[in-house]
Design a protein around this motif. Structure first.
Motif, short mmCIF file in Angstrom:
data_model
loop_
_atom_site.label_atom_id
_atom_site.label_comp_id
_atom_site.label_asym_id
_atom_site.label_seq_id
_atom_site.Cartn_x
_atom_site.Cartn_y
_atom_site.Cartn_z
N GLN A 143 59.33 56.54 48.98
CA GLN A 143 59.34 56.73 50.42
C GLN A 143 59.37 55.41 51.18
O GLN A 143 59.89 55.31 52.26
N GLN A 144 58.80 54.42 50.65
CA GLN A 144 58.72 53.18 51.39
C GLN A 144 58.94 52.02 50.44
O GLN A 144 58.91 52.18 49.22
N LYS A 145 59.17 50.88 51.00
CA LYS A 145 59.29 49.70 50.17
C LYS A 145 57.94 49.44 49.54
O LYS A 145 56.93 49.32 50.24
N VAL A 146 57.91 49.35 48.29
CA VAL A 146 56.64 49.02 47.66
C VAL A 146 56.81 47.75 46.86
O VAL A 146 57.84 47.50 46.24
N LYS A 147 55.78 46.98 46.90
CA LYS A 147 55.79 45.75 46.14
C LYS A 147 55.53 46.09 44.68
O LYS A 147 54.79 47.01 44.36
N ARG A 148 56.14 45.32 43.84
CA ARG A 148 55.93 45.55 42.41
C ARG A 148 55.61 44.22 41.74
O ARG A 148 55.66 43.17 42.34
N GLY A 149 55.27 44.34 40.51
CA GLY A 149 54.94 43.13 39.78
C GLY A 149 53.46 42.77 39.87
O GLY A 149 52.63 43.62 40.21
N LEU A 150 53.18 41.57 39.56
CA LEU A 150 51.78 41.14 39.49
C LEU A 150 51.08 41.25 40.84
O LEU A 150 51.69 41.06 41.89
N TRP A 151 49.84 41.53 40.75
CA TRP A 151 49.02 41.65 41.96
C TRP A 151 48.50 40.28 42.37
O TRP A 151 48.07 39.48 41.54
N SER A 152 48.53 40.07 43.67
CA SER A 152 47.98 38.81 44.18
C SER A 152 46.48 39.00 44.40
O SER A 152 46.00 40.12 44.53
N PRO A 153 45.75 37.90 44.46
CA PRO A 153 44.31 37.99 44.74
C PRO A 153 44.03 38.70 46.06
O PRO A 153 43.04 39.43 46.17
N GLU A 154 44.91 38.51 47.01
CA GLU A 154 44.71 39.17 48.31
C GLU A 154 44.81 40.68 48.17
O GLU A 154 44.03 41.44 48.75
N GLU A 155 45.79 41.09 47.41
CA GLU A 155 45.96 42.53 47.18
C GLU A 155 44.74 43.09 46.45
O GLU A 155 44.25 44.17 46.80
N ASP A 156 44.32 42.35 45.47
CA ASP A 156 43.13 42.79 44.73
C ASP A 156 41.95 42.97 45.67
O ASP A 156 41.23 43.96 45.62
N GLU A 157 41.80 42.00 46.52
CA GLU A 157 40.69 42.02 47.44
C GLU A 157 40.75 43.24 48.36
O GLU A 157 39.77 43.93 48.60
N LYS A 158 41.95 43.48 48.86
CA LYS A 158 42.13 44.64 49.73
C LYS A 158 41.77 45.93 49.01
O LYS A 158 41.09 46.79 49.56
N LEU A 159 42.26 46.03 47.81
CA LEU A 159 42.02 47.26 47.06
C LEU A 159 40.53 47.43 46.75
O LEU A 159 39.97 48.51 46.93
N VAL A 160 39.93 46.36 46.31
CA VAL A 160 38.50 46.44 45.98
C VAL A 160 37.70 46.78 47.23
O VAL A 160 36.81 47.66 47.19
N ARG A 161 38.03 46.12 48.29
CA ARG A 161 37.28 46.37 49.52
C ARG A 161 37.41 47.83 49.95
O ARG A 161 36.45 48.48 50.33
N TYR A 162 38.61 48.31 49.86
CA TYR A 162 38.83 49.69 50.30
C TYR A 162 38.07 50.67 49.40
O TYR A 162 37.37 51.56 49.88
N ILE A 163 38.22 50.48 48.12
CA ILE A 163 37.64 51.46 47.21
C ILE A 163 36.12 51.39 47.20
O ILE A 163 35.44 52.42 47.12
N THR A 164 35.61 50.20 47.30
CA THR A 164 34.14 50.11 47.30
C THR A 164 33.54 50.70 48.58
O THR A 164 32.39 51.16 48.56
N THR A 165 34.29 50.71 49.62
CA THR A 165 33.73 51.29 50.86
C THR A 165 34.09 52.76 51.04
O THR A 165 33.29 53.54 51.53
N HIS A 166 35.27 53.13 50.59
CA HIS A 166 35.70 54.51 50.84
C HIS A 166 35.81 55.36 49.58
O HIS A 166 35.94 56.58 49.68
N GLY A 167 35.83 54.73 48.46
CA GLY A 167 36.15 55.49 47.26
C GLY A 167 37.64 55.73 47.23
O GLY A 167 38.33 55.49 48.22
#
Length: 348
Positions: free
Chosen positions: A9-33
């Motif tokens: 549906q949308q452009k999605v980034k692929r390949g290795l994850w950047s630290p920023e992406e990791d941070e975003k994901l961790v932050r989101y999941i730790t706060t929202h599940g």
DNA sequence: AATGACGTCAACCGCTCATCA
DNA sequence: TTGATGAGCGGTTGACGTCAT
């Protein structure tokens, strides 16, 4: 090579994850599940597909991930479990706290590659001195190192499951645990000569050093299904059992091996300790386990491996390295504590 | 020092299963 | 009952680091 619906549906980034992406994901999941993974990328502000987020979380970012090299205990456990359940990585991973299926799969694949390189000819056999049962199993995909093969790529899930002899009986029997099963009765010889190439390079637990698990078969319900009864190992086993004078109508059931593996707690290391080095040397029990378990291991593994105390060790005995029953097992058998036993293992 | 082989590991792909409308 | 969708699993790929030549 199409993409997933969630990625189209949308452009999605692929390949290795950047630290920023990791941070975003961790932050989101730790706060929202994570709830619905497909919603995670958008809500977390990531240009990834939900599947990718899930994978990243599960395989890398999860707080309980245990990184670093596999310990010898883990290696042995993987090998033993693989011999039992085949390439069911998620299942294997569930018994290695902090390890992911991906990690285990990678480990196995790299290990097996080395193994294939070192081992010129496949050697797979199943031998037992049971007077009534002898079976042979070969593995098409793992170089004969274990009779159960890992799944090869196939689109047929049924075949994928049934290709593993285990599943043909255990699905019906509600126990996904068998690889090769050889039934013997206590009247039979108590030695188990195992032919086939000695594999000096094998890590403990492989080839004929693999532990042969013994189950008290006189405890639980039978392999009820026709499919189970038709399984060559099961049928020969049941045939053998049918001849038993002292176990008329005995029912044959395997305790949940994988849970039992968990119940081992000490992994295989304690067995080695206890028995003087070789994998599968001798029997073990709680007391021995407690005595033999190294404090540092306790510390490292914590309670994790000991959580599955579901399996009375009365139901699980082991061969020693010479494929001879250990005295305590012998005693147990002679005392009638075990009506009958099933032996199983990577080379059983 | 350059280069190719090899090993490791993160990530992707395709598939199946479960769930739900 | 059926089709859509999401989750999960196992196989495979490719990037990158290391080692040997």
């Amino acid at each position: 090579m199409g993409h997933h619906s969630c990625c189209n549906q949308q452009k999605v980034k692929r390949g290795l994850w950047s630290p920023e992406e990791d941070e975003k994901l961790v932050r989101y999941i730790t706060t929202h599940g994570y709830g619905c993974w497909s919603e995670v990328p958008e809500k977390a502000g990531l240009q990834r597909c939900g599947k990718s987020c899930r994978l990243r979380w599960i395989n890398y970012l999860r707080p309980d991930i245990r990184r670093g090299r596999f310990t010898p205990e883990e290696e042995k456990l993987i090998i033993s479990l693989h011999a039992i359940v085949g390439n069911r990585w998620a299942h294997i991973a569930s018994h290695l706290p902090g390890r992911t299926d991906n990690e285990i799969k990678n480990y196995w694949n790299s290990w097996i590659k080395k193994k294939i390189r070192k081992t010129p000819a496949p050697v797979a056999n199943v031998t037992t001195t049971s007077s009534t049962t002898t079976a042979t199993s070969t593995s098409p995909t793992n170089n004969g190192l274990a009779p159960c093969s890992g799944s090869t790529a196939t689109s047929d899930v049924h075949r994928r499951r049934m290709q593993h002899p285990t599943f043909s009986c255990t699905v019906a029997a509600d126990h996904l645990q068998l690889d090769a099963i050889i039934g013997v009765h206590q009247q039979n010889s108590l030695t188990l000569p195992i032919s086939g190439g000695a594999d000096q390079d094998s890590p403990p637990g492989m080839a004929h050093h693999c532990p042969l698990f013994m189950f008290d078969t006189g405890i639980c319900p039978p392999f009820a299904s026709p499919a189970a009864q038709q399984h060559p190992f099961i049928s020969s086993f049941t045939a053998a059992m049918a001849e038993a004078d002292d176990a008329p109508g005995a029912c044959y059931h395997l305790p949940p091996l994988v849970d039992g593996m968990g119940a081992m707690g000490m992994g295989m290391e304690a067995m080695d300790d206890h028995c003087g080095g070789g994998m599968g040397n001798g029997c073990y029990g709680d007391e021995q386990r407690q005595q033999r378990r190294r404090p540092e291991l306790e510390e490292e593994e914590g309670e994790q491996l000991g959580q599955h105390e579901q399996w009375d060790e009365e139901q699980l005995l082991m061969w020693d390295d010479q494929e001879v029953l250990t005295p305590s097992n012998m005693e147990a058998m002679q005392s009638g504590a075990h009506h009958s036993l099933l032996f199983m293992g990577p080379n059983a």
